[in-house]
Design a protein around this motif. Sequence first.
Motif, PDB file in Angstrom:
ATOM      1  N   HIS A  34      29.989  41.868  49.189  1.00 40.92           N
ATOM      2  CA  HIS A  34      29.974  40.431  48.941  1.00 40.92           C
ATOM      3  C   HIS A  34      28.658  39.847  49.435  1.00 40.92           C
ATOM      4  N   CYS A  35      28.079  38.953  48.633  1.00 44.82           N
ATOM      5  CA  CYS A  35      26.834  38.284  49.021  1.00 44.82           C
ATOM      6  C   CYS A  35      27.143  36.813  49.310  1.00 44.82           C
ATOM      7  N   PRO A  36      27.254  36.426  50.574  1.00 44.06           N
ATOM      8  CA  PRO A  36      27.675  35.067  50.930  1.00 44.06           C
ATOM      9  C   PRO A  36      26.521  34.064  50.902  1.00 44.06           C
ATOM     10  N   SER A  56      34.684  43.131  57.045  1.00 52.23           N
ATOM     11  CA  SER A  56      35.724  42.172  57.390  1.00 52.23           C
ATOM     12  C   SER A  56      37.022  42.896  57.733  1.00 52.23           C
ATOM     13  N   SER A  66      30.155  42.594  53.695  1.00 56.69           N
ATOM     14  CA  SER A  66      29.329  41.430  53.344  1.00 56.69           C
ATOM     15  C   SER A  66      27.881  41.663  53.734  1.00 56.69           C
ATOM     16  N   HIS A  80      23.380  34.958  55.306  1.00 53.17           N
ATOM     17  CA  HIS A  80      24.822  34.671  55.318  1.00 53.17           C
ATOM     18  C   HIS A  80      25.014  33.191  55.661  1.00 53.17           C
TER      19      HIS A  80
END
Length: 232
Positions: A34-36, A56, A66, A80
Amino acid sequence: MLLPDSCQIATLIKRYKRFLADVTLKDGTTMTVHCPNSGSMRGCATPGSPVVISRSDNPKRKYPWSLEMVQEQGVWIGIHTGRTNHLVHEALKAGVITEFGHITEIRPEVKVSSKSRLDFLIESDLGRSYLEVKNCSLAEDGIAYFPDAITSRGAKHIQELLLLAEQGFGAAVLFCVQRSDASRCTPAAHIDPVYAQAVAAASKQGVRFLAYQAEVTPKEITIRHPLPFFII
């Protein structure tokens, strides 16, 4: 702010669909994370760059890992955006951010209208101030810029702060520069001229614009000191 113990270094293959990135682990395994970060990540998404990823504990997540930061030309860059408010809250409590006086209360995620919130409401000996926080990951030729893509939401926040300033409250935007290779910060007029114009207009009507630089390492991110903020 200490990063999770699960963090490990990998290599970026590509970032795509805004919120996804493919990376290669040290053992050669390829993984989607995931790229926050909803921005363009201009200047910090080069394929082949070292990255830090974290896992996570939420078992319901489709992508448990992430992207935390990317290294460009030897400089770690925090991307992030979900960490940014925590960094600023930590710095406010520690007295690193001094522009709000002696702080007695910090309230996060404050509703200011029927459809929107601002990041913080700060009570201090100087009165009540509303603060919106922006993560700044873009730097070119030693200058940190925000935004890295056109942001109608950012301009909307400025208008909300302007209304609060007109009511006599303190109103400010703080740009958290999560990289060490910038010596000043400024609106990215070459990317979003409308946002830059909104900053310039609001600054003349009582909204303050601040910039603080964070020290970014694979294990910890900490806001250290202010940066000069210039309005074009």
